[in-house]
Design an enzyme around this catalytic site. Sequence first.
Site, mmCIF file in Angstrom:
data_model
loop_
_atom_site.group_PDB
_atom_site.id
_atom_site.type_symbol
_atom_site.label_atom_id
_atom_site.label_comp_id
_atom_site.label_asym_id
_atom_site.label_seq_id
_atom_site.Cartn_x
_atom_site.Cartn_y
_atom_site.Cartn_z
ATOM 1 N N LYS A 55 24.682 6.200 -5.894
ATOM 2 C CA LYS A 55 24.676 4.902 -5.230
ATOM 3 C C LYS A 55 26.059 4.394 -4.798
ATOM 4 O O LYS A 55 26.164 3.577 -3.900
ATOM 5 C CB LYS A 55 24.010 3.848 -6.125
ATOM 6 C CG LYS A 55 22.506 4.038 -6.292
ATOM 7 C CD LYS A 55 21.753 3.308 -5.234
ATOM 8 C CE LYS A 55 20.254 3.211 -5.374
ATOM 9 N NZ LYS A 55 19.553 3.973 -6.380
ATOM 10 N N SER A 80 17.723 -2.613 -9.906
ATOM 11 C CA SER A 80 17.344 -2.319 -11.287
ATOM 12 C C SER A 80 18.519 -1.697 -12.025
ATOM 13 O O SER A 80 18.404 -1.365 -13.190
ATOM 14 C CB SER A 80 16.147 -1.374 -11.316
ATOM 15 O OG SER A 80 16.522 -0.140 -10.756
ATOM 16 N N GLU A 206 8.190 11.022 -5.809
ATOM 17 C CA GLU A 206 7.980 9.689 -6.372
ATOM 18 C C GLU A 206 7.336 9.795 -7.746
ATOM 19 O O GLU A 206 6.635 10.773 -8.030
ATOM 20 C CB GLU A 206 6.996 8.899 -5.497
ATOM 21 C CG GLU A 206 7.574 8.417 -4.205
ATOM 22 C CD GLU A 206 6.554 7.622 -3.406
ATOM 23 O OE1 GLU A 206 6.922 6.554 -2.911
ATOM 24 O OE2 GLU A 206 5.392 8.073 -3.275
ATOM 25 N N GLY A 210 3.619 5.229 -8.849
ATOM 26 C CA GLY A 210 3.998 4.395 -7.704
ATOM 27 C C GLY A 210 4.234 5.242 -6.464
ATOM 28 O O GLY A 210 5.368 5.401 -6.028
ATOM 29 N N ASP A 212 3.769 4.824 -3.262
ATOM 30 C CA ASP A 212 3.662 4.073 -1.997
ATOM 31 C C ASP A 212 4.232 4.855 -0.811
ATOM 32 O O ASP A 212 3.740 4.744 0.308
ATOM 33 C CB ASP A 212 4.371 2.725 -2.118
ATOM 34 C CG ASP A 212 5.845 2.891 -2.428
ATOM 35 O OD1 ASP A 212 6.163 3.151 -3.599
ATOM 36 O OD2 ASP A 212 6.670 2.796 -1.505
HETATM 37 C C1 LIG Z 1 18.339 4.398 -6.447
HETATM 38 C C2 LIG Z 1 18.041 5.652 -7.133
HETATM 39 C C3 LIG Z 1 17.030 6.514 -6.665
HETATM 40 C C4 LIG Z 1 16.156 6.189 -5.491
HETATM 41 O O1 LIG Z 1 16.894 6.047 -4.295
HETATM 42 P P1 LIG Z 1 16.288 5.316 -3.009
HETATM 43 O O2 LIG Z 1 17.384 5.305 -2.044
HETATM 44 O O3 LIG Z 1 15.851 3.941 -3.427
HETATM 45 O O4 LIG Z 1 15.102 6.118 -2.584
HETATM 46 C C5 LIG Z 1 16.853 7.719 -7.328
HETATM 47 N N1 LIG Z 1 17.586 8.043 -8.415
HETATM 48 C C6 LIG Z 1 18.543 7.238 -8.906
HETATM 49 C C7 LIG Z 1 19.292 7.669 -10.111
HETATM 50 C C8 LIG Z 1 18.811 6.016 -8.280
HETATM 51 O O5 LIG Z 1 19.754 5.213 -8.776
#
Ligand SMILES: *Cc1c(COP(=O)(O)O)cnc(C)c1O
Length: 321
Positions: A55, A80, A206, A210, A212
């Site tokens: 991220k 989260s 997924e 969930g 979706d």
């Molecule tokens: C945010 C996150 C995801 C999912 O990423 P998206 O861009 O929301 O699909 C998967 N794994 C980890 C560890 C994350 O922090």
Amino acid sequence: MTSLAISYDDVAQAHERLAGIAHRTPVLRSTTADARTGASLFFKCETLQHIGAFKIRGAYNAVAQFTAAQRAGGVVTFSSGNHGQAIARAAQLLGVHAVVVMPKDAPAMKVAATEGYGGEVVRYDRYAEDPALIIERIVAERGTTFIPPFDHPHVMAGQGTAAKELFEDAGELDMIVTPLGGGGLLSGTATVARYLSPRCEIIGVEPEAGNDGQQSLAQGCIVRIETPKTIADAAQSRSLGQHTFPVLQQLGARVVTATDDQLVETMKFFAARMKLIVEPTGCLGAAAVFNGQLDVRGKRIGIVLSGGNIDLARFAALVGA
Ligand SMILES: *Cc1c(COP(=O)(O)O)cnc(C)c1O
């Protein structure tokens, strides 16, 4: 084809912006995993990234492009956990104030880390309150810029840089597999894969509780669900985004699912065999590959291990150590 939110050039520019900021994380192999699946697996270890997840790539790419006025007003987001930490850290690096709206039941380690990076944390009840309304109020009152966890072109382009490195380091791939929450990671990955390797299959995984994203691609429109109950806390998003969905749809991404039990088995595998602590969400891609959800035999498969942020006590409880 309507025009998509990001192109390969956006990812390449994000990669330049991230030089010296994001680690070029290692791509690891496992003879045991290869033997078990009959495939050649390449694990991109974003568990070893700054803040413990990919991220930071999207967060830094977004905040780094703020105007002087936006820098002065600060950045706000909800998360989260991992995106919150990433925004706090990116803002700290760029000298910008960060506000992070977080669920009350977010893992303690993620809250503490966000505060440790100088982020201001505002808590809410994820089963009762809408974080979007809390954000709106902060934006209106303080003139802060909202950077969402996935549905933003700069975030999506930043997340794609992990896949760019994976292709550069592993070479040609038949399939690339990532966890799927709101689709920031998968849309960036899909953009890179289509450009560098047009015949590469693009797969998102997924939590089964969930799915979706899977429903959305099947129905051709964004399907919204209630917050799913799963141990994959970083993939508890309720829908894909306005920007991420068209990318996944038009670039031909496919979605499969993994159960919580499969995630726990996969966490055990990584700890025992590869000495890696992978958080439940980070195991989604590998869990699908290990459990026969995908036709991988004889192929070269890139798998993104997206993050490793989990309290040690929770890790021990899940793996039964
Ligand atoms: C945010 C996150 C995801 C999912 O990423 P998206 O861009 O929301 O699909 C998967 N794994 C980890 C560890 C994350 O922090």
